[in-house]
Scaffold this motif. Structure first.
Motif, short mmCIF file in Angstrom:
data_model
loop_
_atom_site.label_atom_id
_atom_site.label_comp_id
_atom_site.label_asym_id
_atom_site.label_seq_id
_atom_site.Cartn_x
_atom_site.Cartn_y
_atom_site.Cartn_z
N ARG A 44 27.32 49.92 52.81
CA ARG A 44 28.92 50.22 52.65
C ARG A 44 29.14 51.18 53.97
NH1 ARG A 44 29.23 52.56 46.76
NH2 ARG A 44 27.96 54.57 48.02
N ARG A 45 30.46 51.02 54.15
CA ARG A 45 30.15 51.78 55.58
C ARG A 45 30.83 53.45 54.78
NH1 ARG A 45 32.65 50.49 58.77
NH2 ARG A 45 33.37 51.87 61.06
N HIS A 46 30.82 53.79 53.90
CA HIS A 46 31.02 55.18 53.51
C HIS A 46 29.83 55.77 54.10
CE1 HIS A 46 31.75 59.31 51.97
NE2 HIS A 46 33.16 58.80 52.22
N ASP A 47 29.11 55.20 53.54
CA ASP A 47 27.59 55.35 53.77
C ASP A 47 26.79 54.70 55.17
OD1 ASP A 47 27.16 55.87 50.59
OD2 ASP A 47 26.72 54.09 50.89
N LEU A 48 27.18 54.81 56.05
CA LEU A 48 27.07 54.37 57.30
C LEU A 48 27.29 55.73 58.07
CD1 LEU A 48 25.57 52.26 59.23
CD2 LEU A 48 28.28 51.52 59.74
N LEU A 49 29.34 55.83 57.33
CA LEU A 49 29.40 57.12 57.97
C LEU A 49 28.64 58.34 58.59
CD1 LEU A 49 33.39 56.57 57.77
CD2 LEU A 49 31.77 56.54 59.83
N ARG A 50 28.14 58.59 57.03
CA ARG A 50 27.05 59.64 56.60
C ARG A 50 25.81 59.35 56.74
NH1 ARG A 50 28.12 62.43 51.46
NH2 ARG A 50 29.20 60.86 51.04
N LEU A 51 25.34 57.97 57.02
CA LEU A 51 24.37 58.39 57.92
C LEU A 51 24.59 58.42 59.51
CD1 LEU A 51 22.64 54.86 56.36
CD2 LEU A 51 21.92 56.90 56.75
N MET A 52 25.42 58.10 60.23
CA MET A 52 25.72 59.04 61.41
C MET A 52 26.38 60.12 61.03
SD MET A 52 28.22 55.75 63.35
CE MET A 52 29.05 55.20 62.36
N HIS A 81 31.86 61.74 64.80
CA HIS A 81 30.94 62.64 63.21
C HIS A 81 30.52 63.74 64.28
CE1 HIS A 81 32.96 59.75 61.33
NE2 HIS A 81 33.43 60.70 59.83
N SER A 82 30.02 64.00 65.55
CA SER A 82 29.52 65.14 66.23
C SER A 82 27.78 64.53 66.66
CB SER A 82 29.49 66.72 65.98
OG SER A 82 30.50 66.50 65.51
N THR A 83 27.96 63.52 66.81
CA THR A 83 26.34 62.37 66.80
C THR A 83 26.42 61.71 68.29
OG1 THR A 83 26.16 62.00 64.83
CG2 THR A 83 24.37 61.16 65.33
N PRO A 84 25.46 62.29 69.28
CA PRO A 84 25.59 61.38 70.33
C PRO A 84 25.31 59.89 70.06
CG PRO A 84 24.02 63.40 70.22
CD PRO A 84 24.21 63.10 69.32
#
Lengths: 143, 409
Positions: B277-285, B310-313
């Protein structure tokens, strides 16, 4: 000069320069020598084959001479006769131990050969990978 | 059926697009622009999509489906255009100038819009938005169906970007302004379109995903996240190499159909065969050490931007839309072959380098992205610019300026 403490372009240039200086050569597949001597012909294993049969009777020379011989010879015969079943079983056990030791030594030799063969295959695979990496096209961005 | 959603006298905008409901970043971008205008104008979307010609409502939009699109023909034409674009300059002009080829290509971009002129003339728009700079028929429909209306172009120049300007250059002469979603688009068109603006991306950071990691990867902090398409066999080689590069650390692979966890050596991989899910993808990132986006979106690379937010390069292909974000913001690295990918991932292992890129990328993404009202304001500024030279758009510009989000801040 970049406004960023770490500039991505400069960082990639440094990575590229570092990579350019790295030297890597795949292990030649034909350079794998048979470094380990065969285990089943080792002196220790060979000695076991020569000595695993232990005496099952009194040797005439061991009884001495004169009255000693007269006493020890019948006593020796009696003792070996009494112990004969145990000695036969022990000889059978020693025979099995030597044979199993021999089998293990041969398996060691087979594994050593298999490892060397796998190393050769791996080295060939590394050569192929190096060739693939060399001619790799850029990733296709189209979805 | 003619729907009137706003009071009589409201401005009317016609949006001509070949991709309204197809999905992907281009459809998303067109919808954002249309939605920004919908607060003050009646939005009529004219699209070549659809199974049969019909006029219908889609939320606040009136959709005029022409049902003329041929997806297979579009793909074949795009393949020819890309091949032409790869030619060196003199050869490209020579090929583009060959009458039969040029006519065939022009025909494929004109024919689907047969009937659009009549629809546009019925709408009587004050402003026409043409999405996709190659749509010859859409430009002609706008020109013939609404001669006095202002014309705004949303180029949707996807990557790999084609120019083939002998074919499309003349279309751009009538464009009053352009709305770009990337700097790369602006570079491509700046010399031919006088007024243009790179709009902010209407994306924002979701602080809720920063509270705790995705439950499936909670036990594996500091993982590398790879985003890929599950239906690409060619990705397997890249992922295998990425696994080798990540030896000793955890690799999480997210594809549309499944999530795969390849833990550090000594642990068995785990796979969940369900869409992420999109929200999970954001959390993974948000909790990854780095996001390797193998196939960023072709317009601007939404997931890459969101990773930076989300501060991930990011680590992205050199010939992708997302390289712009990694390069301009120094928020990531890019690669064009396998050893380059290895170098990028290895470099991200250094905590100081990784943290600096993360910090820079987050600052860039926050400056590049905006909230909804700010996005509307950037569209309002463009309409205001257009209204200076096109009287037809003045009412629309005034109406937008009068709204709280459309004020010319």
């Amino acid at each position: 000069m970049s406004e960023h403490p770490i500039d991505s372009r400069e960082l990639l240039q440094r990575i590229a320069a570092r990579k350019a200086n790295e030297e890597w050569t795949p292990l030649p597949p034909d350079d794998l020598t048979d470094a380990l001597p065969p285990m089943h012909t080792d002196a220790v294993v060979t000695a076991l084959h020569d000595r695993w049969i232990l005496p099952d009777r009194l040797s005439p020379g061991d009884a001495g001479r004169g009255w000693k011989r007269a006493i020890l010879t019948p006593v020796g015969r009696l003792v070996f006769r009494v112990l004969a079943p145990y000695l036969r079983a022990e000889r059978e056990l020693l025979g099995q131990l030597v044979r199993s030791n021999d089998a293990l030594a041969r398996r060691c030799d087979e594994l050593a050969r298999e490892i060397a063969r796998r190393q050769a295959l791996e080295a060939e695979n590394q050569l192929r990978l190096a060739a693939v990496l060399h001619r790799r096209d850029p990733i296709d961005p189209a979805r | 059926m003619q729907l009137h959603l706003l009071p009589d006298g409201s401005s009317r905008v016609a949006v001509l697009t070949p991709a309204w409901s197809r999905g992907g970043e281009c459809s998303w971008a067109v919808r954002q622009v249309a939605a920004a205008l919908a607060g003050v104008a009646e939005i009529h979307v004219v699209t070549t999509e659809g199974a049969a010609p019909v006029e219908r409502a889609d939320g606040v939009f009136v959709i005029h489906e022409l049902a003329t699109a041929d997806r297979g023909a579009d793909l074949r034409r795009d393949a020819v255009l890309h091949r032409m674009d790869e030619l060196p300059q003199p050869a490209r002009d020579e090929v583009a100038g060959r009458a039969p080829l040029a006519e065939a290509l022009a025909s494929s971009l004109r024919d689907p819009w047969v009937g659009a002129t009549e629809v546009v003339s019925t709408i009587k728009p004050d402003l026409v938005v043409v999405a996709d700079f190659r749509q010859i028929g859409a430009f002609e429909a706008a020109h013939e169906g609404a001669r006095r209306a202002a014309l705004v172009l949303v180029p949707l120049a996807t990557v790999p970007r084609i120019a083939v300007l002998p074919l499309f250059g003349s279309l751009l002469a009538d464009v009053d302004a352009a709305l770009y979603f990337t700097e790369g688009e602006r570079t491509l068109f700046a010399a031919r379109i006088e007024q243009g603006r790179v709009v902010s991306l209407p994306l924002s950071r979701h602080d809720s995903v920063l509270r705790e990691p995705e439950p499936r990867v909670r036990e594996w902090p500091g993982y590398v996240l790879a985003l890929t398409d599950s239906d690409r066999a060619s990705d397997d080689e890249w992922l295998e190499l990425l696994s080798m590069a990540c030896a000793g650390e955890t690799l999480v692979i997210a594809s549309p159909a499944r999530l795969t966890l390849r833990p550090a050596a000594g642990h068995a991989p785990v796979r969940w065969d369900e869409p992420t899910r999109r929200h999970d993808l954001l959390r993974l990132m948000a909790w990854a050490r780095a996001t390797v986006d193998l196939h960023p979106g072709t317009l601007f690379g939404r997931e890459s931007v969101e990773s930076l937010l989300h501060s991930t390069p990011i680590v992205v292909p050199a010939n992708s839309s997302a390289r712009e974000h990694a390069e301009l913001g120094s928020g990531g690295l890019w690669f064009d072959e396998l050893s380059g990918l290895l170098g990028c991932v290895e470099t991200m292992r250094d905590p100081a380098t990784r943290d600096a890129l993360a910090h820079q990328g987050a600052a860039y993404a926050q400056a590049r992205c905006t909230t909804g009202p700010d996005f509307v304001a950037s569209i309002a500024r463009t309409v205001h610019d257009v209204a200076r030279t096109s009287p037809q758009a003045r009412t629309l510009a005034e109406q937008m300026a009068a709204t709280p989000s459309g004020s010319l801040r």
